[in-house]
Motif scaffolding. Structure first.
Motif, PDB file in Angstrom:
ATOM      1  N   GLY A  60      -4.994  -1.533  -8.422  1.00  0.00           N
ATOM      2  CA  GLY A  60      -4.590  -0.139  -8.532  1.00  0.00           C
ATOM      3  C   GLY A  60      -4.068   0.189  -9.907  1.00  0.00           C
ATOM      4  O   GLY A  60      -4.225  -0.566 -10.868  1.00  0.00           O
ATOM      5  N   ASP A  61      -3.426   1.332  -9.974  1.00  0.00           N
ATOM      6  CA  ASP A  61      -2.889   1.850 -11.214  1.00  0.00           C
ATOM      7  C   ASP A  61      -1.705   1.009 -11.682  1.00  0.00           C
ATOM      8  O   ASP A  61      -0.851   0.616 -10.886  1.00  0.00           O
ATOM      9  CB  ASP A  61      -2.451   3.300 -10.993  1.00  0.00           C
ATOM     10  N   THR A  62      -1.636   0.728 -12.966  1.00  0.00           N
ATOM     11  CA  THR A  62      -0.566  -0.088 -13.532  1.00  0.00           C
ATOM     12  C   THR A  62       0.798   0.553 -13.318  1.00  0.00           C
ATOM     13  O   THR A  62       1.762  -0.133 -12.974  1.00  0.00           O
ATOM     14  CB  THR A  62      -0.810  -0.302 -15.038  1.00  0.00           C
ATOM     15  N   LEU A  63       0.903   1.839 -13.516  1.00  0.00           N
ATOM     16  CA  LEU A  63       2.190   2.522 -13.341  1.00  0.00           C
ATOM     17  C   LEU A  63       2.657   2.478 -11.895  1.00  0.00           C
ATOM     18  O   LEU A  63       3.861   2.348 -11.631  1.00  0.00           O
ATOM     19  CB  LEU A  63       2.092   3.966 -13.833  1.00  0.00           C
ATOM     20  N   LYS A  64       1.731   2.559 -10.956  1.00  0.00           N
ATOM     21  CA  LYS A  64       2.099   2.491  -9.539  1.00  0.00           C
ATOM     22  C   LYS A  64       2.647   1.103  -9.205  1.00  0.00           C
ATOM     23  O   LYS A  64       3.675   0.967  -8.540  1.00  0.00           O
ATOM     24  CB  LYS A  64       0.889   2.803  -8.672  1.00  0.00           C
ATOM     25  N   ILE A  65       1.978   0.062  -9.685  1.00  0.00           N
ATOM     26  CA  ILE A  65       2.426  -1.304  -9.433  1.00  0.00           C
ATOM     27  C   ILE A  65       3.779  -1.548 -10.092  1.00  0.00           C
ATOM     28  O   ILE A  65       4.681  -2.151  -9.503  1.00  0.00           O
ATOM     29  CB  ILE A  65       1.371  -2.316  -9.932  1.00  0.00           C
ATOM     30  N   SER A  70       6.089   0.728 -10.804  1.00  0.00           N
ATOM     31  CA  SER A  70       7.133   1.464 -10.090  1.00  0.00           C
ATOM     32  C   SER A  70       7.502   0.780  -8.782  1.00  0.00           C
ATOM     33  O   SER A  70       8.674   0.755  -8.396  1.00  0.00           O
ATOM     34  CB  SER A  70       6.689   2.906  -9.835  1.00  0.00           C
ATOM     35  N   GLU A  71       6.526   0.202  -8.098  1.00  0.00           N
ATOM     36  CA  GLU A  71       6.829  -0.548  -6.871  1.00  0.00           C
ATOM     37  C   GLU A  71       7.661  -1.786  -7.176  1.00  0.00           C
ATOM     38  O   GLU A  71       8.555  -2.137  -6.415  1.00  0.00           O
ATOM     39  CB  GLU A  71       5.535  -0.942  -6.162  1.00  0.00           C
ATOM     40  N   LYS A  91      11.331  -0.886  -7.865  1.00  0.00           N
ATOM     41  CA  LYS A  91      12.046  -0.448  -6.667  1.00  0.00           C
ATOM     42  C   LYS A  91      12.543  -1.604  -5.804  1.00  0.00           C
ATOM     43  O   LYS A  91      13.420  -1.412  -4.966  1.00  0.00           O
ATOM     44  CB  LYS A  91      11.158   0.465  -5.826  1.00  0.00           C
TER      45      LYS A  91
END
Length: 123
Positions: free
Chosen positions: A56-61, A63-64, A67
């Motif tokens: 998936g998207d680097t920013l999504k990974i 941000s997960e 968190k």
């Protein structure tokens, strides 16, 4: 370059000899087939799978990852350790020059420098 990891299912069948904690002699060799032979689901239930990295998207990974509580704890420990190291390195670099300028050439720099680590150990 690929990352491979083995994940074992927590619902996997554990043979009674291993679950009871019985000691296995070096002479008794146990293979995977004999361990799973008494399991009724041994032919249909796969208990080992290979690791599949998140796609998936680097920013999504990222941000997960940020968190997660474990990452935050790790980051806190790294930042605290880094600050302590920076203080000691600053002390190593500036204290000798400061001591010479303020107290003269014959100042016992090592004895004064050892006060800080001694206080850290005591406290």
């Amino acid at each position: 370059f690929s990352v491979r990891e083995i994940k074992v299912d927590s619902n996997a069948h554990v043979p009674s000899a291993i679950a009871s904690g019985a000691d296995l002699d070096d002479d008794s060799i146990v293979d995977d087939d004999s361990l799973m032979a008494d399991s009724p689901k041994s032919k249909t239930n796969k208990t080992v799978s290979t690791f599949q990295p998140i796609q998936g998207d680097t920013l999504k990974i990222l941000s997960e990852t940020i968190k997660t509580p474990n990452f935050r704890r790790f980051l806190l420990v790294v930042l605290l350790t880094l600050n302590v190291r920076m203080i000691f390195r600053h002390l190593d670099g500036t204290l000798p020059k400061y001591m010479i300028r303020e107290f003269g050439e014959n100042t016992p720099k090592g004895a004064v420098y050892s006060i800080n680590p001694a206080l850290i150990i005591i406290m």
